[in-house]
Design a protein around this motif. Sequence first.
Motif, PDB file in Angstrom:
ATOM      1  N   LEU A 195       0.835  -1.203   0.000  1.00  0.00           N
ATOM      2  CA  LEU A 195       0.000   0.000   0.000  1.00  0.00           C
ATOM      3  C   LEU A 195       0.879   1.266   0.000  1.00  0.00           C
ATOM      4  CD1 LEU A 195      -3.077   0.283   0.222  1.00  0.00           C
ATOM      5  CD2 LEU A 195      -2.825   0.297   2.707  1.00  0.00           C
ATOM      6  N   ARG A 196       1.968   1.214   0.757  1.00  0.00           N
ATOM      7  CA  ARG A 196       2.892   2.356   0.852  1.00  0.00           C
ATOM      8  C   ARG A 196       3.526   2.648  -0.507  1.00  0.00           C
ATOM      9  NH1 ARG A 196       8.263   3.883   1.964  1.00  0.00           N
ATOM     10  NH2 ARG A 196       8.912   1.935   1.010  1.00  0.00           N
ATOM     11  N   VAL A 197       3.924   1.588  -1.230  1.00  0.00           N
ATOM     12  CA  VAL A 197       4.532   1.799  -2.550  1.00  0.00           C
ATOM     13  C   VAL A 197       3.477   2.353  -3.521  1.00  0.00           C
ATOM     14  CG1 VAL A 197       5.828   0.788  -4.451  1.00  0.00           C
ATOM     15  CG2 VAL A 197       6.114  -0.132  -2.156  1.00  0.00           C
ATOM     16  N   LEU A 198       2.268   1.829  -3.392  1.00  0.00           N
ATOM     17  CA  LEU A 198       1.180   2.319  -4.257  1.00  0.00           C
ATOM     18  C   LEU A 198       0.976   3.824  -4.023  1.00  0.00           C
ATOM     19  CD1 LEU A 198      -1.088   1.531  -6.257  1.00  0.00           C
ATOM     20  CD2 LEU A 198      -2.495   0.934  -4.280  1.00  0.00           C
ATOM     21  N   ASP A 199       0.983   4.237  -2.761  1.00  0.00           N
ATOM     22  CA  ASP A 199       0.851   5.666  -2.447  1.00  0.00           C
ATOM     23  C   ASP A 199       1.992   6.468  -3.061  1.00  0.00           C
ATOM     24  OD1 ASP A 199      -1.515   5.561  -1.047  1.00  0.00           O
ATOM     25  OD2 ASP A 199      -0.554   5.350   0.916  1.00  0.00           O
ATOM     26  N   SER A 200       3.198   5.941  -2.941  1.00  0.00           N
ATOM     27  CA  SER A 200       4.371   6.643  -3.483  1.00  0.00           C
ATOM     28  C   SER A 200       4.255   6.786  -5.005  1.00  0.00           C
ATOM     29  CB  SER A 200       5.635   5.871  -3.110  1.00  0.00           C
ATOM     30  OG  SER A 200       6.745   6.404  -3.789  1.00  0.00           O
ATOM     31  N   LEU A 201       3.849   5.702  -5.673  1.00  0.00           N
ATOM     32  CA  LEU A 201       3.730   5.738  -7.138  1.00  0.00           C
ATOM     33  C   LEU A 201       2.639   6.718  -7.577  1.00  0.00           C
ATOM     34  CD1 LEU A 201       3.984   1.917  -7.920  1.00  0.00           C
ATOM     35  CD2 LEU A 201       5.633   3.663  -8.595  1.00  0.00           C
ATOM     36  N   GLN A 202       1.508   6.671  -6.881  1.00  0.00           N
ATOM     37  CA  GLN A 202       0.386   7.535  -7.288  1.00  0.00           C
ATOM     38  C   GLN A 202       0.727   9.004  -7.039  1.00  0.00           C
ATOM     39  OE1 GLN A 202      -3.256   5.959  -5.525  1.00  0.00           O
ATOM     40  NE2 GLN A 202      -3.378   4.357  -7.087  1.00  0.00           N
ATOM     41  N   LEU A 203       1.375   9.284  -5.895  1.00  0.00           N
ATOM     42  CA  LEU A 203       1.747  10.675  -5.602  1.00  0.00           C
ATOM     43  C   LEU A 203       2.847  11.151  -6.559  1.00  0.00           C
ATOM     44  CD1 LEU A 203       0.850  12.711  -3.357  1.00  0.00           C
ATOM     45  CD2 LEU A 203       2.964  12.109  -2.157  1.00  0.00           C
ATOM     46  N   GLY A 204       3.796  10.260  -6.836  1.00  0.00           N
ATOM     47  CA  GLY A 204       4.893  10.604  -7.749  1.00  0.00           C
ATOM     48  C   GLY A 204       4.390  10.895  -9.153  1.00  0.00           C
ATOM     49  N   ASP A 205       3.421  10.116  -9.621  1.00  0.00           N
ATOM     50  CA  ASP A 205       2.875  10.332 -10.969  1.00  0.00           C
ATOM     51  C   ASP A 205       2.152  11.677 -11.039  1.00  0.00           C
ATOM     52  OD1 ASP A 205       3.828   7.885 -11.641  1.00  0.00           O
ATOM     53  OD2 ASP A 205       1.903   6.974 -12.146  1.00  0.00           O
ATOM     54  N   LYS A 206       1.494  12.042  -9.945  1.00  0.00           N
ATOM     55  CA  LYS A 206       0.697  13.274  -9.950  1.00  0.00           C
ATOM     56  C   LYS A 206       1.572  14.516  -9.787  1.00  0.00           C
ATOM     57  CE  LYS A 206      -3.562  14.773  -7.736  1.00  0.00           C
ATOM     58  NZ  LYS A 206      -4.342  14.568  -6.515  1.00  0.00           N
ATOM     59  N   HIS A 207       2.624  14.414  -8.966  1.00  0.00           N
ATOM     60  CA  HIS A 207       3.355  15.632  -8.577  1.00  0.00           C
ATOM     61  C   HIS A 207       4.840  15.606  -8.904  1.00  0.00           C
ATOM     62  CE1 HIS A 207      -0.109  17.260  -6.472  1.00  0.00           C
ATOM     63  NE2 HIS A 207      -0.272  16.103  -5.858  1.00  0.00           N
ATOM     64  N   LYS A 208       5.314  14.655  -9.679  1.00  0.00           N
ATOM     65  CA  LYS A 208       6.738  14.574 -10.068  1.00  0.00           C
ATOM     66  C   LYS A 208       7.672  14.535  -8.858  1.00  0.00           C
ATOM     67  CE  LYS A 208       6.547  17.414 -14.304  1.00  0.00           C
ATOM     68  NZ  LYS A 208       7.124  18.609 -14.889  1.00  0.00           N
ATOM     69  N   ILE A 209       7.285  13.847  -7.808  1.00  0.00           N
ATOM     70  CA  ILE A 209       8.161  13.765  -6.625  1.00  0.00           C
ATOM     71  C   ILE A 209       8.652  12.331  -6.448  1.00  0.00           C
ATOM     72  CG2 ILE A 209       7.186  15.748  -5.403  1.00  0.00           C
ATOM     73  CD1 ILE A 209       6.169  12.207  -4.432  1.00  0.00           C
ATOM     74  N   ALA A 210       9.630  12.185  -5.556  1.00  0.00           N
ATOM     75  CA  ALA A 210      10.082  10.848  -5.153  1.00  0.00           C
ATOM     76  C   ALA A 210       9.880  10.765  -3.632  1.00  0.00           C
ATOM     77  CB  ALA A 210      11.553  10.667  -5.512  1.00  0.00           C
ATOM     78  N   THR A 211      10.015   9.577  -3.067  1.00  0.00           N
ATOM     79  CA  THR A 211       9.786   9.461  -1.627  1.00  0.00           C
ATOM     80  C   THR A 211      10.992   8.824  -0.945  1.00  0.00           C
ATOM     81  OG1 THR A 211       8.615   7.360  -1.955  1.00  0.00           O
ATOM     82  CG2 THR A 211       7.263   9.349  -1.813  1.00  0.00           C
ATOM     83  N   PRO A 212      11.347   9.321   0.246  1.00  0.00           N
ATOM     84  CA  PRO A 212      12.570   8.842   0.911  1.00  0.00           C
ATOM     85  C   PRO A 212      12.368   7.530   1.657  1.00  0.00           C
ATOM     86  CG  PRO A 212      11.524  10.511   2.257  1.00  0.00           C
ATOM     87  CD  PRO A 212      10.668  10.376   1.010  1.00  0.00           C
ATOM     88  N   VAL A 213      13.432   7.107   2.274  1.00  0.00           N
ATOM     89  CA  VAL A 213      13.422   5.863   3.041  1.00  0.00           C
ATOM     90  C   VAL A 213      12.281   5.878   4.067  1.00  0.00           C
ATOM     91  CG1 VAL A 213      15.123   6.795   4.733  1.00  0.00           C
ATOM     92  CG2 VAL A 213      14.848   4.320   4.477  1.00  0.00           C
ATOM     93  N   ASN A 214      11.603   4.750   4.147  1.00  0.00           N
ATOM     94  CA  ASN A 214      10.540   4.542   5.157  1.00  0.00           C
ATOM     95  C   ASN A 214       9.433   5.589   5.113  1.00  0.00           C
ATOM     96  OD1 ASN A 214      11.937   2.316   6.022  1.00  0.00           O
ATOM     97  ND2 ASN A 214      12.992   3.391   7.665  1.00  0.00           N
ATOM     98  N   TRP A 215       9.308   6.267   3.967  1.00  0.00           N
ATOM     99  CA  TRP A 215       8.273   7.300   3.812  1.00  0.00           C
ATOM    100  C   TRP A 215       6.884   6.714   4.061  1.00  0.00           C
ATOM    101  CZ3 TRP A 215       4.206   7.450   0.299  1.00  0.00           C
ATOM    102  CH2 TRP A 215       3.533   8.677   0.193  1.00  0.00           C
ATOM    103  N   LYS A 216       6.042   7.547   4.685  1.00  0.00           N
ATOM    104  CA  LYS A 216       4.626   7.179   4.822  1.00  0.00           C
ATOM    105  C   LYS A 216       3.809   8.348   4.313  1.00  0.00           C
ATOM    106  CE  LYS A 216       4.625   6.564   9.327  1.00  0.00           C
ATOM    107  NZ  LYS A 216       5.891   7.237   9.464  1.00  0.00           N
ATOM    108  N   ASN A 217       2.608   8.062   3.864  1.00  0.00           N
ATOM    109  CA  ASN A 217       1.727   9.111   3.349  1.00  0.00           C
ATOM    110  C   ASN A 217       1.641  10.237   4.377  1.00  0.00           C
ATOM    111  OD1 ASN A 217       0.197  10.141   1.368  1.00  0.00           O
ATOM    112  ND2 ASN A 217      -1.386   8.554   1.425  1.00  0.00           N
TER     113      ASN A 217
END
Length: 256
Positions: A195-217
């Motif tokens: 679920l965490r990776v899904l959040d990262s992918l969906q947010l990254g696709d929308k806002h051109k960002i990446a997420t750091p280690v152990n990131w949570k929504n």
Amino acid sequence: MGLFSACVNCSEEVEDKKSRTAPIPTLTPEAQLETTHKSLRLGDTVPNFSAETTNGNIDFHTYKEGKWAILFSHPEDFTPVCTTELGAVAKLSNEWEKRDTKVIGLSCNTLESHERWIADINETQNADVKFPIIADANRKVAQLFDMLDFQDETNVDKKGMPLTVRSVFIIAPNNIIRLIITYPASCGRNFDEVLRVLDSLQLGDKHKIATPVNWKNGDDVIIPPSIKNEEADKLFPGYKVIKPYLRTVNVGVLEH
Ligand code: BEZ
């Protein structure tokens, strides 16, 4: 690794029985023909297939219908670790829904077996399994997605045919494969991580960002190096520069 690899003790070439390109002797001739397909990689279009599932027959691309999808395999029905996993996936149904994501399981058992097992999962895990489970007794889909177990000699059915490992594919609405993870049969997955990776992918696709280690929504996100400062000034006002290559921004900024 190819069909043959060097033996470290005797410096002779020995057959590598676990090579993924080697034919699997216990598979049917039809399934063996399919062992020569190329491995799937991130960025590939997900192959289409038709299958029998606990929710009826599907054509996978039609079933996805422009949504995110998580296709995951588990070794076998009526096994303890799988029972806990499928209960957990069912209990996350609201979370999948919020993310417009369809989940679909798979194991190399018949539809009748899946249906009887679902009753056990619901009873023991206090769950309500509604997502489809593919009945892949002939291993057609498992072969297509390279899900069969080549390391655990105990992960076989009564006839000695290999069962599946714990594979996970996250597939985007445009049918591109965005995540592949493989766990051994002995270790249940952490679906909060999926679920965490899904959040990262969906947010990254929308806002051109990446997420750091152990990131949570909700945590700060990273501005990737491909975005120059000039563009970052416009997209992410107030972002922090920790090092020229390490820039972060509060997720609140993305919503404005
Ligand atoms: C299980 O789901 O419990 C399991 C399946 C295959 C090997 C080990 C455990």
